[in-house]
Design an enzyme around this catalytic site. Sequence first.
Site, PDB file in Angstrom:
ATOM      1  N   ASP A   1      -0.221   5.078   0.853  1.00 57.69           N
ATOM      2  CA  ASP A   1      -0.365   6.175   1.943  1.00 57.69           C
ATOM      3  C   ASP A   1      -0.545   5.511   3.359  1.00 57.69           C
ATOM      4  OD1 ASP A   1      -2.301   7.636  -0.670  1.00 57.69           O
ATOM      5  OD2 ASP A   1      -0.588   8.525   0.140  1.00 57.69           O
TER       6      ASP A   1
ATOM      7  N   ASP B   1       0.981  -1.232   0.028  1.00 57.71           N
ATOM      8  CA  ASP B   1       0.025  -0.063  -0.057  1.00 57.71           C
ATOM      9  C   ASP B   1       1.005   1.236   0.051  1.00 57.71           C
ATOM     10  OD1 ASP B   1      -2.152   1.920   0.816  1.00 57.71           O
ATOM     11  OD2 ASP B   1      -1.265   1.790   2.661  1.00 57.71           O
TER      12      ASP B   1
HETATM   13  C1  XBP Z   1      -5.250   6.410   0.706  1.00 56.79           C
HETATM   14  C2  XBP Z   1      -6.144   7.008   0.090  1.00 56.79           C
HETATM   15  C3  XBP Z   1      -6.076   8.190  -1.004  1.00 56.79           C
HETATM   16  C4  XBP Z   1      -5.371   9.351  -0.303  1.00 56.79           C
HETATM   17  C5  XBP Z   1      -5.630  10.654  -1.302  1.00 56.79           C
HETATM   18  O1  XBP Z   1      -4.649   5.349  -0.167  1.00 56.79           O
HETATM   19  O2  XBP Z   1      -7.423   6.656   0.500  1.00 56.79           O
HETATM   20  O3  XBP Z   1      -7.189   8.367  -1.556  1.00 56.79           O
HETATM   21  O4  XBP Z   1      -6.219   9.668   0.711  1.00 56.79           O
HETATM   22  O5  XBP Z   1      -5.278  10.476  -2.557  1.00 56.79           O
HETATM   23  P1  XBP Z   1      -3.870   4.080   0.044  1.00 56.79           P
HETATM   24  P2  XBP Z   1      -6.239  10.843  -4.042  1.00 56.79           P
HETATM   25  O6  XBP Z   1      -3.728   4.169   1.532  1.00 56.79           O
HETATM   26  O7  XBP Z   1      -4.784   2.882  -0.413  1.00 56.79           O
HETATM   27  O8  XBP Z   1      -2.511   4.181  -0.658  1.00 56.79           O
HETATM   28  O9  XBP Z   1      -6.772  12.049  -3.338  1.00 56.79           O
HETATM   29  O10 XBP Z   1      -5.418  10.798  -5.118  1.00 56.79           O
HETATM   30  O11 XBP Z   1      -7.366   9.767  -3.739  1.00 56.79           O
HETATM   31 MG    MG Z   2      -2.891   3.301   3.210  1.00 56.16          MG
END
Ligand code: XBP
Ligand code: MG
Length: 251
Positions: free
Chosen positions: A12, A10
């Site tokens: 973020d 993953d």
């Molecule tokens: C985390 C999310 C993303 C980010 C914002 O993604 O939910 O939507 O918060 O990015 P993950 P965008 O943990 O799956 O990596 O604004 O580009 O959606």
């Molecule tokens: Mg994440």
Amino acid sequence: MNQLQALIFDVDGTLANTERDGHRVAFNSAFEEAGLDWQWSVDFYGELLTVSGGKERLKYYLRQYQPNFETSKDTTDFVAYLHKLKTKHYLQLLRSGSIQLRPGAKRLIESARDAGVRLAIATTTSFPNVVALLEKYLDLDWFEVIAAGDIVAFKKPAPDIYDYVLEKMKLPASNFLVLEDSDNGLEAAIKAGLKTIITVNNYTEKQDFSQAALVVSDLGEPDQPCKVIQGNFDGDYLDIANLRSLMNNYF
Ligand code: XBP
Ligand code: MG
């Protein structure tokens, strides 16, 4: 035997702590640029994070907290406009180097490459955001599949993004391990039949990870030991050797 052949990361909250000082700040900069007096605090953003996807999060915010807000555009177009501004600000933040990788992320990825373990990304964030992070600190070519954002119809906690990676990599789910940070991410990976290790962060540490194979503070470094929150692991950091041992004995 469930031999470890691939890792799915993953982004973020897992590769880097991007939400509080990255995406949240970028959303607020977009609101300011659009002439809106909206500002998402650290705590309030934690509530909004229950909704995966920046565009989906904006739609939720409009519906729940700005029901009387009026715009000449239709909601989808207005959200797309705001999200485009936000992504511009987020990419500027990433490229400034103000957001670093989490402890152990680069070391584990290099350990995987040295051991011939294949690598993939499965993230809800938008593809340009992943490219910017990987290009800054790692190497895009190290990842066979980069599954991001709108490439699938339904975002985490739906399993779609993980199913997409499984389909592309043509390996049984039992040969993978997933690295995630949130309950939405864990639910998505589990629904896709994948064993998952959680590295918690300030927004996710109190979430329910009872279905995870292991929960740690972070991936650890030799000189910066991780803390084990749930599961059978007594090492200081995660590398391919101990992940293989965990797969053979506990997962
Ligand atoms: C985390 C999310 C993303 C980010 C914002 O993604 O939910 O939507 O918060 O990015 P993950 P965008 O943990 O799956 O990596 O604004 O580009 O959606
Ligand atoms: Mg994440």
